[in-house]
Motif scaffolding. Sequence first.
Motif, PDB file in Angstrom:
ATOM      1  N   GLN A 302      -1.894   2.923   2.594  1.00 19.93           N
ATOM      2  CA  GLN A 302      -1.498   1.522   2.539  1.00 19.93           C
ATOM      3  C   GLN A 302      -1.502   1.108   1.063  1.00 19.93           C
ATOM      4  O   GLN A 302      -2.343   0.337   0.594  1.00 19.93           O
ATOM      5  N   PHE A 303      -0.543   1.643   0.333  1.00 26.55           N
ATOM      6  CA  PHE A 303      -0.559   1.543  -1.119  1.00 26.55           C
ATOM      7  C   PHE A 303      -0.310   0.122  -1.619  1.00 26.55           C
ATOM      8  O   PHE A 303      -0.862  -0.282  -2.644  1.00 26.55           O
ATOM      9  N   ASN A 304       0.520  -0.642  -0.933  1.00 32.21           N
ATOM     10  CA  ASN A 304       0.776  -2.016  -1.356  1.00 32.21           C
ATOM     11  C   ASN A 304      -0.521  -2.832  -1.378  1.00 32.21           C
ATOM     12  O   ASN A 304      -0.797  -3.566  -2.335  1.00 32.21           O
ATOM     13  N   ASP A 305      -1.297  -2.714  -0.299  1.00 29.32           N
ATOM     14  CA  ASP A 305      -2.558  -3.459  -0.216  1.00 29.32           C
ATOM     15  C   ASP A 305      -3.562  -2.936  -1.242  1.00 29.32           C
ATOM     16  O   ASP A 305      -4.337  -3.716  -1.814  1.00 29.32           O
ATOM     17  N   ALA A 306      -3.551  -1.625  -1.465  1.00 26.12           N
ATOM     18  CA  ALA A 306      -4.452  -1.053  -2.469  1.00 26.12           C
ATOM     19  C   ALA A 306      -4.128  -1.598  -3.853  1.00 26.12           C
ATOM     20  O   ALA A 306      -5.030  -1.966  -4.621  1.00 26.12           O
ATOM     21  N   ALA A 335       2.248   4.956  -8.412  1.00 22.68           N
ATOM     22  CA  ALA A 335       3.081   6.170  -8.383  1.00 22.68           C
ATOM     23  C   ALA A 335       3.379   6.571  -6.945  1.00 22.68           C
ATOM     24  O   ALA A 335       4.511   6.976  -6.624  1.00 22.68           O
ATOM     25  N   ALA A 336       2.413   6.446  -6.072  1.00 19.20           N
ATOM     26  CA  ALA A 336       2.608   6.787  -4.667  1.00 19.20           C
ATOM     27  C   ALA A 336       3.620   5.836  -4.023  1.00 19.20           C
ATOM     28  O   ALA A 336       4.461   6.257  -3.211  1.00 19.20           O
ATOM     29  N   MET A 337       3.579   4.558  -4.393  1.00 16.13           N
ATOM     30  CA  MET A 337       4.548   3.592  -3.879  1.00 16.13           C
ATOM     31  C   MET A 337       5.951   3.962  -4.334  1.00 16.13           C
ATOM     32  O   MET A 337       6.916   3.907  -3.549  1.00 16.13           O
ATOM     33  N   ASN A 339       7.091   6.920  -5.185  1.00 17.67           N
ATOM     34  CA  ASN A 339       7.536   8.148  -4.493  1.00 17.67           C
ATOM     35  C   ASN A 339       7.957   7.843  -3.065  1.00 17.67           C
ATOM     36  O   ASN A 339       8.911   8.439  -2.547  1.00 17.67           O
ATOM     37  N   ALA A 340       7.260   6.902  -2.434  1.00 17.73           N
ATOM     38  CA  ALA A 340       7.576   6.563  -1.043  1.00 17.73           C
ATOM     39  C   ALA A 340       8.932   5.884  -0.933  1.00 17.73           C
ATOM     40  O   ALA A 340       9.584   5.904   0.116  1.00 17.73           O
ATOM     41  N   GLN A 341       9.350   5.217  -2.017  1.00 14.54           N
ATOM     42  CA  GLN A 341      10.616   4.470  -2.002  1.00 14.54           C
ATOM     43  C   GLN A 341      11.819   5.355  -2.337  1.00 14.54           C
ATOM     44  O   GLN A 341      12.958   4.909  -2.238  1.00 14.54           O
ATOM     45  N   LYS A 342      11.568   6.596  -2.787  1.00 13.63           N
ATOM     46  CA  LYS A 342      12.672   7.491  -3.151  1.00 13.63           C
ATOM     47  C   LYS A 342      13.358   8.048  -1.904  1.00 13.63           C
ATOM     48  O   LYS A 342      12.747   8.239  -0.870  1.00 13.63           O
TER      49      LYS A 342
END
Length: 342
Positions: A302-306, A335-337, A339-342
């Motif tokens: 849950q990278f947005n909340d993090a 960075a994880a966010m 990568n998730a959007q690619k």
Amino acid sequence: MVRRAVIVLASLFAFGVGSLAQQTPTLQSPGAQSSLSSPTRNFSSLRGSVFGSDNQPMHDVRVELRDTHTGQVVNSVYTGAGGEFEFTGIPQGTYRVVAFSGTQQAEEIVDVSSWKSLVNLRLPTRGKPADSDATRRNTISVAQYQVPEKAREELRKAREASIKGRMDEAQSRVAKALEIHPAYADALTFRAILKLTTKDTEGAVLDLQKAIECDGNYAMAYMVLGSAFNIESKFDEAIRALERGESLAPDAWQAYFELGKAYAGKADFKTSLAQLNRAHTLAPEYHLIRLVRAHVLMQLRQFNDAVADLQVYLEKKPDGQDSDLAQKMLQQAQAAMANAQK
């Protein structure tokens, strides 16, 4: 800045390593020669509840906040329907909190620090069966009232010494308190906290187990014990101790914070998140909760909340001792966010 051993279990967390010390400015304690309205004093608040020996909340109970040096009543309130009360705008320091109902009285000495402090008082209730658990709690409360005043005074001085960073004096004072009254659960718990700040976890656990033997309903002993078990990565034992502490003091954010850490240690991140959310609700100004929660949110992807938690943490604590860690976590989450959007 001084290294402060705190009574309210402020744990610094570095993903598996806990500490019960908190970096805070040196604080004055209320006293006869201090002005309680001085603009140079730091202010906080104190929340609490009053229960009967039957574990039911007691309303319309008068609660007084007294200066421990002079005995002066600083403020007074009456409990609400749920037994709750709150003092706001309190100069930081050590106070005696006293609840009255008829001829019955209960009191605790409380260290009001830079975040909201919490105290729960238990008044004897007449007419309960002698073999009930409520009566057993009442007996323990009466035993606490019987702690000699000299022992209470030594513990108060030990707490003040720790606030000012005089740790040798704090150790000496708490030793004197226990010499006067060896079964003083509050003093045993305080000594355990001091031991945890010096990484003597084994000695702290022994003191906490003795504190619980002396007073099986002293919630803080269970909470500090849970923190000590977290430090040792004994997460199942930590959870058992913390759940007992939470049952005795359900509004204590420290229990939920340590439970969140314990469940994270077991990789049960969903349960950990629920516990940390509860801790944050009770103590939103304690920003370290956000740092721990951000770690758990990242494990749950849950990278947005993090990112949101880490940004708030860095805004509030830009120069904190964990700010470098928070910055690295923020970069990883962003960075994880990406990568998730690619």
